[in-house]
Design a protein around this motif. Structure first.
Motif, short mmCIF file in Angstrom:
data_model
loop_
_atom_site.label_atom_id
_atom_site.label_comp_id
_atom_site.label_asym_id
_atom_site.label_seq_id
_atom_site.Cartn_x
_atom_site.Cartn_y
_atom_site.Cartn_z
N ASP A 62 0.91 15.81 -28.72
CA ASP A 62 1.82 16.51 -27.80
C ASP A 62 1.09 17.08 -26.59
N HIS A 63 -0.16 17.44 -26.76
CA HIS A 63 -0.94 18.02 -25.66
C HIS A 63 -1.92 17.01 -25.06
N GLY A 64 -1.63 15.74 -25.26
CA GLY A 64 -2.48 14.71 -24.69
C GLY A 64 -3.78 14.52 -25.44
N ILE A 65 -4.76 13.98 -24.76
CA ILE A 65 -6.06 13.64 -25.36
C ILE A 65 -7.05 14.78 -25.14
N PRO A 66 -7.77 15.20 -26.20
CA PRO A 66 -8.77 16.25 -26.01
C PRO A 66 -9.88 15.80 -25.06
N SER A 67 -10.41 16.75 -24.32
CA SER A 67 -11.48 16.44 -23.36
C SER A 67 -12.80 16.19 -24.09
N ASP A 68 -13.75 15.65 -23.34
CA ASP A 68 -15.07 15.43 -23.92
C ASP A 68 -15.70 16.75 -24.37
N ASP A 69 -15.45 17.84 -23.63
CA ASP A 69 -15.99 19.14 -24.03
C ASP A 69 -15.38 19.63 -25.34
#
Length: 369
Positions: A62-69
């Motif tokens: 729901d909140h998209g893809i987690p960032s690399d960080d």
């Protein structure tokens, strides 16, 4: 029980306000990305952004893809010991690997790229079902010499009942042999200078001329040809070792000693080497030779594949717990790819193909979801 059922038991170290992306979504993204060739945090994020609709077949994101960080912080923080134990639980639940009468090879590999300043690179000790090509489990140590303490810890988690557990000379330790016996397995341990007295006694026994007349010594010979060379291997197994048990009573269930002579012919050049082993297993010489050869399969079926097909030695993931945790993800991905492989593809090509073809990636995942 599928992958997320098992690994969903993992303790999430993040505080509640930092849990924008649920832990199952991070694990699924990372697993899929590694299956498809990702080797860095940036790779995993980029894969997720390109494949978010595919990933939503399994979880909402729901909140998209987690960032690399986010990925970096998560894998640095999670407990590698718990992660290792859940991996072993997952293998048991998914594959139910049958190890009775099979070879389980235990060996270590240094993750060279995990060195971080003064911090030594991580050394990972893995258990490998040689005939099946499946990683059964792993544990980490910061030095190769610590394999001696890491191996019993790994054995404590594994089911090796009926298996022949093979370990190189560093693992030829009385406590390790006893642990294997306690767990219901048989040991086949290489001998070198670290057990100098036992090694010398075994070597002198096989060099004794009277041995050839012994009714309790069996031998077998094999010949391999290829790549311009001929290799002759001769395996001798002696069970006439009451004298050795008296001299070394501390070795539990010691039933056989083994000498394997390898003679290599390349053109006019001939080289010869003899290696010695001790074992609790009472098996024919042919099977003993096969077990020794299967042990070295961990080098080319696991360690070499991880370096050449997964870029493990070149990986710059090196902070906190991340190197050992991502190594576990690689092992999971390799097991899944090997189990799904039906076409004549290398592991490296299979990873690329899964990244290009959603149907193939789905085939890999449906084994465990």
């Amino acid at each position: 029980m599928d992958f997320l059922d098992v690994f969903g038991q993992l303790d999430d170290p993040r505080i509640d306000r930092k849990k924008l992306h649920p832990m199952p979504e991070i694990l699924l993204l990372t697993l899929c990305a590694v299956i498809c060739g990702a080797e860095s945090w940036d790779d995993i994020e980029t894969f997720g952004q390109a494949k978010v609709e595919f990933l939503r077949r399994y979880l909402p994101y729901d909140h998209g893809i987690p960032s690399d960080d986010t990925l970096r912080r998560f894998f640095r923080a999670i407990d590698p010991t718990q992660f290792q134990r859940l991996f072993i639980e997952w293998i048991r639940a998914w594959l139910h690997p049958e190890v009775a009468d099979k070879v389980v090879a235990i060996d270590g590999k240094t993750l060279r790229g995990s060195r971080d300043g003064e911090q030594l690179p991580i050394h990972l000790v893995s258990a490998f079902a040689s005939e099946a090509g499946i990683v059964l489990g792993q544990t980490k140590t910061h030095e190769k010499s610590n394999e001696i303490t890491a191996i019993p810890a790994l054995l404590e988690w594994l089911d090796v009942r009926g298996a022949i557990v093979t370990i190189d000379a560093m693992g030829c330790q009385k406590a390790i042999a006893e642990k294997i016996v306690d767990k219901g397995g048989d040991y086949l341990l290489a001998l070198k200078g670290n057990q100098s007295s036992l090694h010398d006694d075994v070597r002198l026994h096989f060099e004794a001329p009277s041995l050839q007349a012994s009714s309790r010594m069996e031998q077998v010979e094999t010949l391999d040809k290829g790549h311009g060379r001929i290799e002759v291997r001769r395996c001798r197994v002696s069970t006439d070792i009451d004298w050795l048990k008296e001299r070394h009573p501390e070795w539990r269930n010691l039933n056989a000693i083994v000498a394997i002579t390898s003679e290599r012919h390349i053109g006019e050049t001939v080289t010869q080497e003899t290696r010695y082993f001790i074992s609790s297993a009472l098996i024919p010489a042919e099977r003993m030779l096969t077990a020794v050869r299967l042990h070295w399969g961990i080098e080319n079926q696991l360690h070499w594949v991880l370096d050449m097909s997964f870029g493990e030695d070149q990986s710059r993931i090196r902070k906190g717990n991340a190197p050992s945790n991502v190594a576990i993800i690689r092992h999971a991905a390799l097991n899944m790819i090997r189990s799904a492989k039906t076409k004549r593809m290398s592991i490296k090509r299979m990873r690329k193909a899964a990244g290009w073809d959603d149907a193939l990636l789905n085939d890999v995942l449906t084994q465990v979801f």
